[in-house]
Write an enzyme that holds these catalytic residues in place. Structure first.
Site, PDB file in Angstrom:
ATOM      1  N   LYS A 184     -50.187  29.293   3.917  1.00  0.00           N
ATOM      2  CA  LYS A 184     -49.320  28.716   4.808  1.00  0.00           C
ATOM      3  C   LYS A 184     -49.080  27.350   5.459  1.00  0.00           C
ATOM      4  CE  LYS A 184     -52.375  31.669   8.304  1.00  0.00           C
ATOM      5  NZ  LYS A 184     -52.347  32.598   8.806  1.00  0.00           N
ATOM      6  N   TYR A 229     -62.358   2.384  24.547  1.00  0.00           N
ATOM      7  CA  TYR A 229     -62.221   2.344  26.060  1.00  0.00           C
ATOM      8  C   TYR A 229     -63.111   3.530  26.845  1.00  0.00           C
ATOM      9  CZ  TYR A 229     -57.336   2.176  24.007  1.00  0.00           C
ATOM     10  OH  TYR A 229     -55.655   1.617  23.505  1.00  0.00           O
ATOM     11  N   MET A 237     -56.271   5.989  19.125  1.00  0.00           N
ATOM     12  CA  MET A 237     -55.487   5.940  18.304  1.00  0.00           C
ATOM     13  C   MET A 237     -55.179   6.510  16.882  1.00  0.00           C
ATOM     14  SD  MET A 237     -51.098   5.953  18.989  1.00  0.00           S
ATOM     15  CE  MET A 237     -51.184   6.818  20.456  1.00  0.00           C
TER      16      MET A 237
HETATM   17  C1  LIG Z   1     -54.181  33.437   8.125  1.00  0.00           C
HETATM   18  C2  LIG Z   1     -53.545  34.596   7.936  1.00  0.00           C
HETATM   19  C3  LIG Z   1     -54.426  35.284   7.258  1.00  0.00           C
HETATM   20  C4  LIG Z   1     -55.620  35.039   6.459  1.00  0.00           C
HETATM   21  O1  LIG Z   1     -56.403  34.196   7.580  1.00  0.00           O
HETATM   22  P1  LIG Z   1     -57.748  33.786   6.483  1.00  0.00           P
HETATM   23  O2  LIG Z   1     -59.002  34.398   8.343  1.00  0.00           O
HETATM   24  O3  LIG Z   1     -57.572  32.355   6.588  1.00  0.00           O
HETATM   25  O4  LIG Z   1     -58.722  34.295   5.254  1.00  0.00           O
HETATM   26  C5  LIG Z   1     -54.190  36.480   6.424  1.00  0.00           C
HETATM   27  N1  LIG Z   1     -53.156  37.340   7.224  1.00  0.00           N
HETATM   28  C6  LIG Z   1     -52.320  37.348   7.679  1.00  0.00           C
HETATM   29  C7  LIG Z   1     -51.151  37.754   8.673  1.00  0.00           C
HETATM   30  C8  LIG Z   1     -52.365  35.487   8.537  1.00  0.00           C
HETATM   31  O5  LIG Z   1     -51.226  35.340   9.455  1.00  0.00           O
END
Ligand SMILES: *Cc1c(COP(=O)(O)O)cnc(C)c1O
Length: 390
Positions: free
Chosen positions: A35, A281, A329
């Protein structure tokens, strides 16, 4: 994006970490979590490499992410963790939905019926995360209702740990107990399904959580989710005499992991300042001697956290140099007075290794008061990526 920093992704490192996960768990089926564009590493490239290495499933959050994988030619099974905005996509692209309630299961059943096309889905139970999934007390009823629906087959059961670092082991074990209860309920109603729960921390520390498949994300990218502490806030009002900050985890807990991401840039300009010159800054850094200050083309717009102002190092010529003043930035300044032979155009490493010096995502995360997940996605998803060992 073509900006100052470049993110280099080492696909051999991803493959190495995948094999480490396999080895640690006695060759369990792996659902690789890709993801957020592979935690900033590029979901397509990472997935293709993992498929070559023998990964069984991929997991993403949105159908749009899964569709991008399909369009790149990936045929492996893809689990979509929660998106339910476009049910049709699951059929069109043959994706596996995770279902958290009977209402959504009903929508899948209806669509499946119109298409006369059976769909496999995974059911999620909330064992203590307090996010998505069936409540424990609703599992039994939910399962019977779903099992009676037409054109639906339950092919998986999953849950998620509430603590990515599993620092509270007792709570994690309680979650596993609840998951076992849900499994028993399902076993009475349906044929055996793929049960999966283990995130990276569980893969690394909790064999009881392995069940039929593991579901790691972070560790595939070479980072450990197990947090350790570092003193913060050094260097504010920074004197250029203040020594470079110590690496936070000189010996990472899991030496078998190889970080896959390196973020680099090149020195834009080197300035010579008199003693007493404020830098950046707000003048939060004032030179305490005649100083050389390097200006680097990277800033919070590139995902480098502003919280690292006066509070992190970069690596130039294999040595740490402390950040001087506020992160801007598009630029940051580093005190390079002590780096011999420095010149404009020199390569700077913000995350990763240069010669024998390493800055890990956990180190930046601890200094910025966040977690390595956020460091990787912020930096990785905003700069131009190049792949090595592809
Ligand atoms: C992101 C996620 C994972 C992976 O978790 P990690 O800590 O990155 O290994 C597994 N299961 C679900 C449902 C997630 O959202």
């Amino acid at each position: 994006m073509d900006r100052g920093p470049i993110t280099e992704i080492d696909l051999n490192a991803v493959a190495h970490n995948f094999r480490a996960a396999k080895r640690t768990t006695g060759n369990k089926t792996v659902i690789a979590v890709v993801k957020a564009d592979g935690y900033g590493h590029g979901a397509v490239e990472v997935s293709k490499r993992l498929i070559n290495e023998g990964v069984s499933y991929l997991a993403v959050a949105y159908t749009s992410e899964a569709i991008a994988l399909r369009r790149s030619g990936i045929k492996a099974p893809i689990i979509v963790l929660f998106d339910k905005s476009n049910i049709e996509d699951y059929f069109k692209y043959s994706l596996i939905p995770v279902v958290h309630d009977t209402k959504t299961a009903q929508r899948f059943s209806k669509e499946a019926k119109t298409r006369k096309h059976n769909i496999n889905l995974h059911i999620k139970v909330d064992t203590g995360m307090g996010r998505l999934g069936f409540n424990m007390e609703d599992v039994e009823k939910g399962m019977s209702v779903i099992n009676k629906m037409n054109f639906i087959s339950v092919s998986g059961l999953m849950s998620h740990f509430s603590d990515a670092g599993l620092s509270d082991r007792a709570y994690a074990l309680m979650q596993i107990d609840r998951f076992n209860k849900a499994r028993n309920v399902l076993a009475k109603k349906a044929k055996p399904v793929l049960c999966h729960m283990a995130n990276s921390a569980a893969v690394m520390t909790l064999p009881k959580s392995y069940f039929d498949a593991i579901r790691p994300g972070l560790m595939l990218y070479g980072c450990s989710p197990i947090q350790n502490k570092v003193s913060r806030g050094q260097g504010a009002k920074g004197s250029s005499k203040s020594k470079s900050l110590e690496p936070s985890n000189p010996q990472t807990l899991e030496p078998f992991l190889k970080p896959a991401m390196t973020v680099k840039t090149k020195i834009l300009s080197i300035r010579r300042f008199k003693k007493g010159t404020p830098v950046s800054y707000g003048g939060t850094f004032i030179t305490t001697r005649e100083s050389l200050i390097a200006v680097l083309p990277v800033g919070y717009a590139d995902g480098y956290p502003r919280a690292l102002s006066n509070n992190a190092d970069v690596i130039i010529r294999g040595k740490r140099s402390p950040i001087a003043g506020r992160i801007c930035m598009d630029t940051i300044m580093a005190d390079v007075t002590e780096i011999r032979g420095i010149s404009e155009g020199d390569e700077v490493v913000l995350l990763g290794r240069q010669k024998n010096t390493v800055i890990t995502a956990s180190e930046l995360a601890e200094r910025a008061g966040t977690i390595s997940y956020e460091i990787l996605t912020s930096l990785g998803n905003r700069s131009k990526r190049v792949y090595i060992n592809g």
